[in-house]
Design a protein around this motif. Structure first.
Motif, short mmCIF file in Angstrom:
data_model
loop_
_atom_site.label_atom_id
_atom_site.label_comp_id
_atom_site.label_asym_id
_atom_site.label_seq_id
_atom_site.Cartn_x
_atom_site.Cartn_y
_atom_site.Cartn_z
N LEU A 160 -45.39 40.11 -34.56
CA LEU A 160 -44.53 39.07 -35.08
C LEU A 160 -45.25 38.24 -36.14
N TYR A 161 -46.50 37.88 -35.84
CA TYR A 161 -47.22 36.99 -36.76
C TYR A 161 -47.71 37.74 -37.99
N VAL A 162 -48.10 38.99 -37.80
CA VAL A 162 -48.46 39.80 -38.96
C VAL A 162 -47.23 40.03 -39.83
N GLY A 163 -46.09 40.35 -39.19
CA GLY A 163 -44.86 40.55 -39.94
C GLY A 163 -44.36 39.27 -40.60
N SER A 164 -44.47 38.14 -39.88
CA SER A 164 -44.05 36.86 -40.44
C SER A 164 -44.90 36.50 -41.65
N PHE A 210 -34.69 38.09 -29.27
CA PHE A 210 -33.30 38.31 -29.68
C PHE A 210 -32.82 37.24 -30.66
N ALA A 211 -33.28 35.99 -30.50
CA ALA A 211 -32.90 34.95 -31.45
C ALA A 211 -33.45 35.26 -32.84
N LEU A 212 -34.70 35.68 -32.88
CA LEU A 212 -35.29 36.03 -34.17
C LEU A 212 -34.62 37.29 -34.75
N LEU A 213 -34.30 38.25 -33.88
CA LEU A 213 -33.63 39.47 -34.34
C LEU A 213 -32.28 39.13 -34.97
N PHE A 251 -36.95 30.05 -33.45
CA PHE A 251 -35.59 29.71 -33.83
C PHE A 251 -35.59 29.07 -35.23
N ALA A 252 -36.45 28.07 -35.42
CA ALA A 252 -36.50 27.37 -36.70
C ALA A 252 -37.01 28.28 -37.82
N PHE A 253 -37.95 29.17 -37.49
CA PHE A 253 -38.48 30.09 -38.50
C PHE A 253 -37.38 31.02 -39.02
N GLY A 254 -36.56 31.54 -38.10
CA GLY A 254 -35.46 32.40 -38.51
C GLY A 254 -34.46 31.68 -39.40
N LEU A 255 -34.17 30.42 -39.08
CA LEU A 255 -33.26 29.64 -39.91
C LEU A 255 -33.86 29.37 -41.29
N PHE A 290 -44.88 26.11 -41.53
CA PHE A 290 -45.16 25.23 -40.40
C PHE A 290 -44.64 25.84 -39.09
N CYS A 291 -43.42 26.39 -39.14
CA CYS A 291 -42.83 26.96 -37.92
C CYS A 291 -43.59 28.22 -37.48
N GLY A 292 -43.94 29.09 -38.45
CA GLY A 292 -44.70 30.28 -38.10
C GLY A 292 -46.06 29.93 -37.52
N GLY A 293 -46.75 28.97 -38.15
CA GLY A 293 -48.05 28.55 -37.64
C GLY A 293 -47.95 27.84 -36.31
N GLY A 294 -46.90 27.01 -36.15
CA GLY A 294 -46.72 26.31 -34.87
C GLY A 294 -46.48 27.26 -33.72
#
Length: 386
Positions: A352-356, A302-305, A253-257, A219-223
């Motif tokens: 980012l989206y391909v990697g996610s 940087f947050a995702l990193l 942020f939420a995706f990384g968590l 959901f977070c990646g798609g959002g």
């Protein structure tokens, strides 16, 4: 984001010059290369009497600040010979957080919203606007452009609120921007599929916690992707741009968590309370990064990193201790983390989206393996019970 829009504008300018020589194919001085003279409104609240007064200043496009103020801007826009001699309709593109009025060589090109002295008088304009330019109004020596701008409806203060100013073949800007999102949009179906599949798995109670985490990650990646491509889907008014930037950071942020939550659920063996404390600490670090990083590209990246490095570090620790599957998690987390400095701004637009999608595919595979093992164990238990 701004980097994607500028790459799209550059591609359009290049396309416009393909019929000429290689030198003609280069875009004229535009965007950051333009020298702008910025002045406050005149005594009666209208156009200033002159653009060389003591209250005026010279600046570049990216340094022009229209947020919570009203300004008048004058610049000279170069024009290529191919634009003067061509037959395709031309447009003046103006992209940024501002309502605007535009004049070219003394002739009005139109308005985008309605600039005003305050928020009550202003009608917000579109973030990306294009004004039709009759060729008869163009001059070969240089063309005087006057802009009346205001941005009183800005919610978030940006370092560079203005993104583009230049002459391009007339087109729908949303189509131009969306053209560069197609590779990333391919992954949207994958995020939707992950959300539905693992949402159903969680509802059925099969590995509920892990399935919920993967559904939330999808959901977070798609959002984040939906908000990213929204600039190429509809011509939104400029106040929506602030909401879009905040939403992109929040979803990243939420995706990384979520990635770290799944990692600790499957590999750590820690209690739910300890896992929650570790994730809370990571969240505080990511919040500090978001607060300190300049620009929303920097906040997102940087947050995702930080989340990826955190996951890679723990995976390496478990791999060194012989934890099965830990090294593969380390390879996936560290691989995606390395893409951020390698591709820079383009990473947030596409990779980012391909990697996610790739890292989620890996986690889906691991989750599927876990479900198969759980079903086999249940079947063995039932057999023994019988």
């Amino acid at each position: 984001m701004k980097s994607l829009f500028l790459s799209a504008l550059g591609a359009m300018l290049l396309f416009a010059g393909l019929s000429g020589s290689p030198a003609d194919a280069q875009p004229p001085a535009s965007d950051g290369a333009l020298v702008l003279t910025v002045c406050p409104s005149g005594p009666d609240g209208g156009r200033p009497d002159r653009f060389d007064g003591p209250a005026c200043e010279q600046t570049g496009l990216y340094a022009l600040d229209t947020q919570n103020r009203e300004v008048w801007v004058e610049t000279v826009l170069p024009v290529r010979d191919t634009d003067l001699a061509g037959h395709a309709p031309l447009g003046l593109v103006l992209s940024g957080k501002a309502a605007s009025e535009v004049w070219l060589n003394g002739q009005s090109l139109g308005r985008n919203g309605q600039p005003g002295a305050n928020a009550r008088e202003e009608i917000p304009g579109r973030m990306d606007a294009i004004f039709y330019v009759p060729r008869a109004w163009l001059q070969p020596e240089g063309n005087r452009v006057v802009l009346h701008l205001s941005g009183h409806h800005s919610h978030v203060r940006l370092r560079s609120p203005m993104h583009a100013l230049g002459l391009i073949p007339y087109t729908q800007l949303t189509d131009l921007i969306a053209m560069h999102y197609w590779p990333a949009l391919v992954t949207l179906g994958f995020f939707v599929l992950g959300l539905v599949f693992f949402g159903v798995m969680a509802w059925r109670g099969e590995a509920r916690e892990s399935s919920i985490i993967l559904a939330l990650a999808s959901f977070c990646g798609g959002g984040q992707l939906v908000w990213e491509v929204s600039r190429g889907v509809f011509a939104y008014p400029y106040p929506v741009h602030d909401i879009r930037l905040v939403a992109i950071v929040a979803f990243a942020f939420a995706f990384g968590l979520c990635l770290n939550a799944y990692l600790f659920k499957t590999l750590s063996g820690y209690s739910a309370r300890l896992r929650s404390l570790i994730l809370a600490g990571l969240a505080l670090v990511m919040l500090a990064i978001v607060a300190m990083a300049s620009g929303f590209d920097g906040k997102t990246g940087f947050a995702l990193l930080a989340a990826l490095v955190h996951g890679a570090g723990w995976s390496l620790w478990w791999a060194l201790r012989g934890k099965p599957g830990a090294f593969s998690h380390f390879a996936v987390f560290s691989g995606l983390a390395l893409l951020i400095p390698i591709f820079g701004g383009r990473f947030l637009d596409l990779y980012l989206y391909v990697g996610s999608a790739g890292i989620l595919l890996f986690l889906f595979y691991r989750q599927a393996q876990a479900l198969v093992r759980a079903r086999r164990e249940r079947l063995a238990e039932q057999t023994r019970a019988s």
